[in-house]
Design an enzyme around this catalytic site. Structure first.
Site, mmCIF file in Angstrom:
data_model
loop_
_atom_site.group_PDB
_atom_site.id
_atom_site.type_symbol
_atom_site.label_atom_id
_atom_site.label_comp_id
_atom_site.label_asym_id
_atom_site.label_seq_id
_atom_site.Cartn_x
_atom_site.Cartn_y
_atom_site.Cartn_z
ATOM 1 N N ILE A 23 0.836 -1.210 0.000
ATOM 2 C CA ILE A 23 0.000 0.000 0.000
ATOM 3 C C ILE A 23 0.866 1.253 0.000
ATOM 4 O O ILE A 23 1.920 1.289 0.621
ATOM 5 C CB ILE A 23 -0.866 0.008 1.303
ATOM 6 N N ASP A 91 6.207 3.398 -1.395
ATOM 7 C CA ASP A 91 5.924 2.211 -0.581
ATOM 8 C C ASP A 91 5.943 2.534 0.913
ATOM 9 O O ASP A 91 5.198 1.946 1.690
ATOM 10 C CB ASP A 91 6.966 1.127 -0.896
ATOM 11 N N TRP A 153 10.541 -2.251 7.829
ATOM 12 C CA TRP A 153 9.996 -1.381 6.778
ATOM 13 C C TRP A 153 10.444 0.071 6.888
ATOM 14 O O TRP A 153 10.064 0.896 6.068
ATOM 15 C CB TRP A 153 8.465 -1.431 6.819
ATOM 16 N N LYS A 177 14.436 -11.858 3.471
ATOM 17 C CA LYS A 177 12.983 -11.648 3.493
ATOM 18 C C LYS A 177 12.707 -10.212 3.908
ATOM 19 O O LYS A 177 12.872 -9.838 5.056
ATOM 20 C CB LYS A 177 12.274 -12.600 4.449
ATOM 21 N N SER A 231 11.343 -5.408 15.761
ATOM 22 C CA SER A 231 10.867 -5.172 17.130
ATOM 23 C C SER A 231 11.468 -6.171 18.121
ATOM 24 O O SER A 231 11.909 -7.261 17.737
ATOM 25 C CB SER A 231 9.344 -5.278 17.156
ATOM 26 N N GLU A 252 19.139 -6.462 15.818
ATOM 27 C CA GLU A 252 19.127 -5.002 16.005
ATOM 28 C C GLU A 252 17.679 -4.633 16.276
ATOM 29 O O GLU A 252 16.845 -4.702 15.384
ATOM 30 C CB GLU A 252 19.681 -4.318 14.754
ATOM 31 N N CYS A 286 14.727 3.236 14.771
ATOM 32 C CA CYS A 286 15.043 2.465 15.982
ATOM 33 C C CYS A 286 15.864 3.292 16.966
ATOM 34 O O CYS A 286 15.728 3.136 18.169
ATOM 35 C CB CYS A 286 15.766 1.181 15.620
ATOM 36 N N GLU A 385 8.703 1.979 23.194
ATOM 37 C CA GLU A 385 8.957 2.525 21.859
ATOM 38 C C GLU A 385 7.622 2.791 21.160
ATOM 39 O O GLU A 385 6.811 1.889 20.996
ATOM 40 C CB GLU A 385 9.769 1.508 21.061
HETATM 41 P P1 NAI Z 1 8.344 -6.764 13.333
HETATM 42 O O1 NAI Z 1 9.556 -6.767 14.185
HETATM 43 O O2 NAI Z 1 7.308 -7.764 13.682
HETATM 44 O O3 NAI Z 1 8.759 -6.995 11.807
HETATM 45 C C1 NAI Z 1 10.062 -6.910 11.320
HETATM 46 C C2 NAI Z 1 10.309 -8.059 10.363
HETATM 47 O O4 NAI Z 1 10.130 -9.290 11.038
HETATM 48 C C3 NAI Z 1 9.360 -8.096 9.157
HETATM 49 O O5 NAI Z 1 10.081 -8.497 8.011
HETATM 50 C C4 NAI Z 1 8.367 -9.159 9.558
HETATM 51 O O6 NAI Z 1 7.765 -9.791 8.460
HETATM 52 C C5 NAI Z 1 9.240 -10.127 10.317
HETATM 53 N N1 NAI Z 1 8.509 -10.984 11.249
HETATM 54 C C6 NAI Z 1 7.389 -10.689 11.973
HETATM 55 N N2 NAI Z 1 7.020 -11.756 12.705
HETATM 56 C C7 NAI Z 1 7.888 -12.747 12.448
HETATM 57 C C8 NAI Z 1 8.025 -14.092 12.885
HETATM 58 N N3 NAI Z 1 7.161 -14.643 13.746
HETATM 59 N N4 NAI Z 1 9.048 -14.832 12.420
HETATM 60 C C9 NAI Z 1 9.938 -14.298 11.559
HETATM 61 N N5 NAI Z 1 9.856 -13.040 11.088
HETATM 62 C C10 NAI Z 1 8.855 -12.268 11.529
HETATM 63 O O7 NAI Z 1 7.759 -5.319 13.309
HETATM 64 P P2 NAI Z 1 6.372 -4.778 12.699
HETATM 65 O O8 NAI Z 1 5.259 -5.728 13.009
HETATM 66 O O9 NAI Z 1 6.574 -4.420 11.297
HETATM 67 O O10 NAI Z 1 6.200 -3.447 13.544
HETATM 68 C C11 NAI Z 1 5.748 -3.528 14.883
HETATM 69 C C12 NAI Z 1 6.550 -2.614 15.774
HETATM 70 O O11 NAI Z 1 7.894 -3.011 15.816
HETATM 71 C C13 NAI Z 1 6.602 -1.169 15.343
HETATM 72 O O12 NAI Z 1 5.492 -0.477 15.767
HETATM 73 C C14 NAI Z 1 7.861 -0.691 16.009
HETATM 74 O O13 NAI Z 1 7.608 -0.321 17.338
HETATM 75 C C15 NAI Z 1 8.742 -1.897 16.014
HETATM 76 N N6 NAI Z 1 9.733 -1.872 14.927
HETATM 77 C C16 NAI Z 1 11.015 -1.569 15.237
HETATM 78 C C17 NAI Z 1 11.966 -1.496 14.248
HETATM 79 C C18 NAI Z 1 13.358 -1.152 14.560
HETATM 80 O O14 NAI Z 1 14.144 -0.910 13.662
HETATM 81 N N7 NAI Z 1 13.726 -1.111 15.805
HETATM 82 C C19 NAI Z 1 11.632 -1.705 12.842
HETATM 83 C C20 NAI Z 1 10.254 -2.072 12.627
HETATM 84 C C21 NAI Z 1 9.353 -2.123 13.645
HETATM 85 MG MG MG Z 2 3.820 -0.042 1.506
#
Ligand code: NAI
Ligand code: MG
Length: 491
Positions: A23, A91, A153, A177, A231, A252, A286, A385
């Site tokens: 989206i 994106d 993302w 991925k 996260s 990280e 982050c 966060e």
């Molecule tokens: P997420 O940590 O769940 O996603 C990051 C990556 O992990 C994505 O590629 C996702 O597809 C993958 N992922 C999710 N669940 C997984 C699983 N069970 N097994 C393997 N891979 C998995 O973060 P999300 O859901 O995009 O965002 C949620 C919150 O996380 C945000 O609101 C933010 O607070 C935090 N976040 C922190 C980041 C950072 O750089 N510190 C980056 C992105 C999100």
């Molecule tokens: Mg998008």
């Protein structure tokens, strides 16, 4: 048209045949369909990477040869700079100048690791002094094997580069991925890898959700190393999955980083870095300095200037001229940030500015720059966060109090300190329990310098030589002089 996975040097139909739309967060409209990868797709990708590592040329090439491929990738990224930056805006939603910066840094990251790969050939083996003249010992570095990478993302293409470039430089093969929220520039990276004629199986890219595609990658017994950014809860889950095969991991994760401002700081500089530290990339960073601690004597004046400047930030679609704050990345992030703002008010904090959707933007996941004061130390918004353009500001009176408040967190990714007294800055920088400290600034990042967190913010360091070492094993080779009898059993 649905994008397919890039596996073994070919564009392969998703095993599941399923797809999902990515989206544009400014319009809330779908951009493209991408393949919804599952375990079968991951299995194919890992087996291609395994084969390329065990039998292919990649780990056996000289560093100079691998460096040449990485330089080619960097050149192809630079050639498509504007197009890739626009794709990232579409994106992810970020303002175009930030997206352009990301793509330049992405190319820069490939160039940097190309140099490190080239230097690997010239490096002498690390000779180890052992206190026995009949022995000689040395340590050599070798690629760790098949690496898996799962990325978030917020900086889609740059986060891919932070993992792909050092892994490939080291001689590893990889399955990447990307986040299901922003897969488009990772797909472009696969096109670029193909154009650069990277040998088949060296870099494989599978799109899909965390549970369907990420989990089978992290659990795969043929993956030797997992690298993750995202996260804390997901990172912790990935660590548990990796534990089954005692995989090498680097994580990280999130943060709630403090920025300490002493009263001798120039007020305009302070306002600039507070805003850069939390409003850049809509606060979806982050290392964002989301907790600001200001020495009491500067506090009232600084709050006044901060609110005045925050009001002036141009909010809108990332490609529009002058826009410095775009939409949040998707509906769920938008709802999460608004819920956090609501919670902060319920917890008794004062909403000093923002906290709502801008009136002139009825569509898109926009939230105004948001400033909280009088934030209770035990409140959710002070501790957790938010990952949005939301800053909590608190006054302090002594240096010791500021350091104690700053360190009172389960996170330890980054921190910052501002003062004209550079000795004090250094003292505070050393006292903060975090992996990255900025002095008289917040956020600027260099590919040469180590990046990573203390405490629950992660394990290991990316970037620089540390990033390369993430993908290297260390092997000891110890030799005995064959002319000398050992004389244990045979006298
Ligand atoms: P997420 O940590 O769940 O996603 C990051 C990556 O992990 C994505 O590629 C996702 O597809 C993958 N992922 C999710 N669940 C997984 C699983 N069970 N097994 C393997 N891979 C998995 O973060 P999300 O859901 O995009 O965002 C949620 C919150 O996380 C945000 O609101 C933010 O607070 C935090 N976040 C922190 C980041 C950072 O750089 N510190 C980056 C992105 C999100
Ligand atoms: Mg998008």
């Amino acid at each position: 048209m649905t994008f397919t996975h890039y596996i073994d040097g070919q564009w392969q139909q998703a095993d599941s045949q399923g797809s999902f739309a990515t989206i544009n967060p400014a319009t809330q409209q779908p951009i493209k369909d991408v393949a919804a990868g599952n375990k079968a797709d991951i299995d194919k990708a890992v087996s291609a990477a395994r084969n390329a590592f065990d039998h292919g040329p990649w780990p056996r090439l000289s560093g100079k040869e691998r460096g040449a491929y990485l330089r080619k990738i960097a050149a192809l990224i630079n050639e498509r700079l504007t197009e890739l930056a626009k794709l990232e805006v579409e994106d992810n939603g970020k303002p175009y100048p930030e997206a352009e910066w990301d793509i330049e840094d992405t190319a820069g990251c490939f160039e940097f690791y190309a140099s490190l790969a080239e230097q690997m050939d010239e490096q002498d083996d690390d000779v180890i002094e052992v206190p026995e003249s009949r022995f000689t010992s040395k340590a050599v570095k070798e690629p760790v094997g098949v690496a898996g990478a799962i990325i978030p993302w917020n900086f889609p293409m740059l986060m891919a580069a932070w993992k792909v470039a050092p892994a490939l430089a080291a001689g590893c093969t990889m399955v990447l991925k990307p986040s299901e929220v922003t897969p488009l520039t990772a797909i472009a990276l696969a096109q670029i890898a193909e154009q650069a004629e990277l040998p088949p199986g060296v870099l494989n890219i599978v799109t899909g959700t965390g549970p369907d595609a990420g989990q089978p990658l992290a659990e795969h017994p043929d993956v030797d190393k997992m690298a993750f950014t995202g996260s804390v809860p997901t990172g912790s889950r990935i660590m548990a999955m990796a534990a089954n095969q005692v995989k090498n991991i680097s994580l990280e994760l999130g943060g709630k980083s403090p920025l300490i401002i002493f009263s001798d700081t120039d007020i305009e500089q302070a306002v600039e870095w507070i805003m850069f530290g939390i409003f850049w990339n809509q606060g979806q960073v982050c290392s964002a300095t989301s907790r600001v601690l200001v020495e009491q004597s500067l506090y009232p004046k600084l709050m006044e200037r901060l609110i005045a400047e925050a009001k002036k930030i141009t909010i809108g679609e990332g490609n529009e001229d002058g826009v410095l704050l775009g939409p949040l990345v998707n509906q769920s992030q938008y709802e999460k940030v608004l819920a956090a703002i609501e919670k902060g008010q319920q917890e008794g904090a004062t909403l000093a500015y923002g906290g709502e959707r801008p009136e002139h933007l009825p569509t898109g996941y926009y939230v105004k720059p948001t400033i909280f004061t009088d934030v209770p130390e035990d409140s959710w918004i002070w501790k957790e966060e938010i990952f949005g353009p939301v800053v909590c500001v608190k006054p302090f009176t002594t240096e010791a109090e500021a350091v104690a408040l700053a360190n009172d967190s389960r996170f330890g990714l980054a921190g910052a300190v501002m003062s004209k007294d550079l000795q004090r800055c250094d003292r505070v920088a050393r006292a903060l329990r975090a992996g990255i400290i900025w002095v008289n600034c917040s956020q600027p990042t260099f590919v040469e310098a180590p990046w990573g967190g203390y405490k629950q913010s992660g394990i290991g360091r990316e970037l620089g030589t540390w990033g390369l070492n993430n993908y290297l094993e260390t092997k000891q080779i110890t030799s005995y002089d064959p002319e000398q009898p050992w004389g244990w059993y045979i006298k």
